[in-house]
Design an enzyme around this catalytic site. Structure first.
Site, short mmCIF file in Angstrom:
data_model
loop_
_atom_site.label_atom_id
_atom_site.label_comp_id
_atom_site.label_asym_id
_atom_site.label_seq_id
_atom_site.Cartn_x
_atom_site.Cartn_y
_atom_site.Cartn_z
N HIS A 71 0.83 -1.21 0.00
CA HIS A 71 0.00 0.00 0.00
C HIS A 71 0.86 1.26 0.00
O HIS A 71 0.36 2.35 0.31
CB HIS A 71 -0.90 0.04 1.22
CG HIS A 71 -1.70 -1.20 1.44
ND1 HIS A 71 -2.53 -1.71 0.47
CD2 HIS A 71 -1.80 -2.05 2.49
CE1 HIS A 71 -3.10 -2.81 0.94
NE2 HIS A 71 -2.67 -3.04 2.15
N HIS B 51 -6.74 -4.45 -1.11
CA HIS B 51 -5.96 -5.69 -1.09
C HIS B 51 -6.16 -6.52 -2.34
O HIS B 51 -6.02 -7.73 -2.31
CB HIS B 51 -6.33 -6.53 0.13
CG HIS B 51 -6.02 -5.84 1.42
ND1 HIS B 51 -6.93 -5.07 2.08
CD2 HIS B 51 -4.88 -5.77 2.12
CE1 HIS B 51 -6.37 -4.57 3.16
NE2 HIS B 51 -5.12 -4.98 3.21
#
Lengths: 210, 330
Positions: B56, B218
């Site tokens: 991320h 995700h």
């Protein structure tokens, strides 16, 4: 069942998880985030590599070190959940060098209670509980009915496998799969699938030792 | 799969080594996977620890520094870190005023941070967790794990970090992080999936003509799939979803965030649509962020996060910050 049988169970679990690594990861890709097999394989490999694992002298110690290592190494939801399951089972067995079927049944119940307490999942939520709960019930029923060790462990593994298969038609209410809502239906829950593999490894390890 | 890596198993530690080499303001413990500010904790300042799966970036490691986080714990790609890391970070940043854990609402992150908080409290450190759950794509109900934590995490880390830097106590820092979360909502759209290095295959399949609406961070599929549409329509889908839950009027902080594989030219085109949409509904974007701040590897797509500002929150947003990924005023 002495410490060697329990150690053999964990070694065999590591092997079956490694062999099913891609399958579990694919199940997770369908309804989660595609890392279940990768993470569990990494965690069990770390357990086998832990010094304390080779040295653990009682069944309870084998399971406790397995759980602690999974908590330390896996991450995600499966690390704490499997970690707590093994630790609670290990603590329930205590120092007993050769626990019998009733002690094992109590340890499995303790594992289930730990998972449910931490994850707050109930049966039908499409999680590992859907394999673990029917398996512990089948085991304690078989023990109460006087089944042999191999017979009771066969009942345990069969119920886990059936429970995992039953998650296919469920809609996920907990964990990452719940984000998909109705789209989670039609896929086997990866945590239930890995639970079934680990409990089948227990059956096989006991059988190989007898 | 083509990726600029040496080995899928070492990608996280290799990236940490690079972060350490690029930013002397950070103290990176690559072995234990903890990113700290160099120089250690400031006595009396509340420590801010966050963490989550890798993939991320710049979240969270890129937000460690003056005015924001004191420590970040990166897990494996898309996998929450483990309690050992979080405990190490919590002890390292505790300046005696307690430690705030900023946790994105995912089952794994919440469980691991919960275990770490218990361990830290056993060692006499006050820990308060604040769980971020701003993603309106997930229904917050008994039937899900609750809304996910996404873009509001960046806002909470910045604003709570600024208040901590001013010397506020743990309860006040936690309260402002919670306020930011309550005032913020996000929605994400994917144009392509992403590939986790260790998996080697895309996380889902998406046709050239389709988009995935309501994605998380995700690589997980979203709630629905829809035909590809112009930027104006996709911006409206995101803002309609946000607006159904939180009025987009008044003074707003708005982030148009890239998921990792979207060029800035497209993000700015989207921001233009977002600002027109908001203006038409009586909102004023007084603060903004356009770029890649909370990504999903190389996924193409974007998320929009809207925060309804108060004067106090705007002041804390403007306060000086000096981190690898956000820096101004200093």
């Amino acid at each position: 069942m002495d410490a060697e049988v329990f150690r053999a169970w964990i070694v065999s679990s590591a092997r079956t998880i490694e062999a099913s690594r891609d399958h579990l990861t694919q199940l997770d890709a369908a309804i989660g985030d595609a890392d279940h097999g990768i993470n569990l394989a990494r965690g069990f490999a770390a357990v086998l590599g832990a010094q304390e694992f080779g040295k653990a002298s009682s069944p309870g110690a084998v399971l406790t070190v397995t759980g602690s290592t999974l908590i330390s190494k896996v991450g995600g939801a499966s690390g704490p959940l499997y970690g707590v399951a093994f630790r609670r089972a290990g603590k329930a067995l205590g120092d007993d060098a050769d626990p019998g079927l009733h002690a094992l049944s109590a340890a499995l119940d303790a594992a289930l209670a730990g998972v449910q307490q931490l994850g707050a999942a109930r049966e039908g939520d499409k999680t590992m509980v859907d394999a673990l709960a029917p398996a512990t019930r089948a085991f304690s029923k078989a023990v109460a009915e006087g089944a042999s060790r191999d017979g009771a462990l066969a009942a345990l593994a069969e119920a886990a496998e059936a429970g995992a298969a039953a998650t296919i038609s469920m809609q996920a209410l907990k964990g990452r799969a719940s984000y998909l809502g109705p789209r989670s239906v039609g896929h086997e829950d990866p945590g239930a699938a890995s639970t079934a593999l680990i409990l089948a490894a227990l059956r096989d390890a006991a059988r190989a030792a007898s | 799969m083509k990726k600029l890596i040496n080995n899928p198993d070492t990608v996280v530690t290799d990236a940490l080594a690079g972060l350490a080499a690029a930013h002397p303001s950070l103290a990176v413990d690559a072995e234990n996977k903890v990113i700290l500010r160099a120089g250690g904790p400031r006595p009396g300042k509340v420590g801010l620890v966050s963490g989550g799966g890798s993939g991320h970036e710049p979240l969270h490691g890129g937000f460690v520094g003056y005015g924001m986080l004191d420590a970040a714990c990166p897990g494996e790609v898309f996998t929450s870190p483990v309690p050992d890391q979080m405990l190490l970070a919590t002890k390292a940043v505790n300046g005696g005023a307690g430690v705030l854990h900023i946790v994105k609402n995912y089952t794994g992150d919440v469980l691991n941070f919960q275990m770490a908080a218990e361990l830290a409290e056993d060692e006499g450190i006050d820990v308060v967790p604040v769980v971020i759950n701003d993603d309106v794509a997930v229904e917050d109900s008994l039937y899900t794990a609750g809304r996910r934590g996404t873009g509001a995490t960046v806002f909470a880390e910045k604003i709570a970090g600024a208040l901590a830097e001013e010397g506020a106590d743990l309860a006040a820092v936690a309260a402002v992080a919670r306020e930011v979360n309550e005032r913020s909502r996000s929605f994400g759209v994917a144009l392509s999936p992403c590939t986790i290095p260790a998996a080697g295959k895309p996380t889902f399949e998406l046709a050239d003509t389709e988009v995935e609406l309501g994605i998380g961070i995700h690589g997980e599929p979203g709630r629905t799939r829809a035909p590809m549409a112009p930027a104006s329509e996709l911006a409206a889908v995101a803002l309609d979803a946000i607006g159904a839950d939180l009025p987009v009027d008044g003074d707003l902080l708005v982030m148009v965030n890239g998921m990792g594989g979207t060029p800035l030219i497209e993000l700015y085109a989207l921001f233009s649509e977002v600002s027109q949409y908001v203006r038409a509904r009586g909102g004023r974007i007084t603060r903004s962020l356009v770029g890649n701040y909370i990504t999903s590897l190389e996924m193409q797509g974007f998320s929009v996060t809207v925060c309804r500002l108060s004067g106090a929150l705007a002041r804390l947003w403007d306060a000086p910050v000096e981190t690898p990924a956000l820096r101004w005023g200093r």
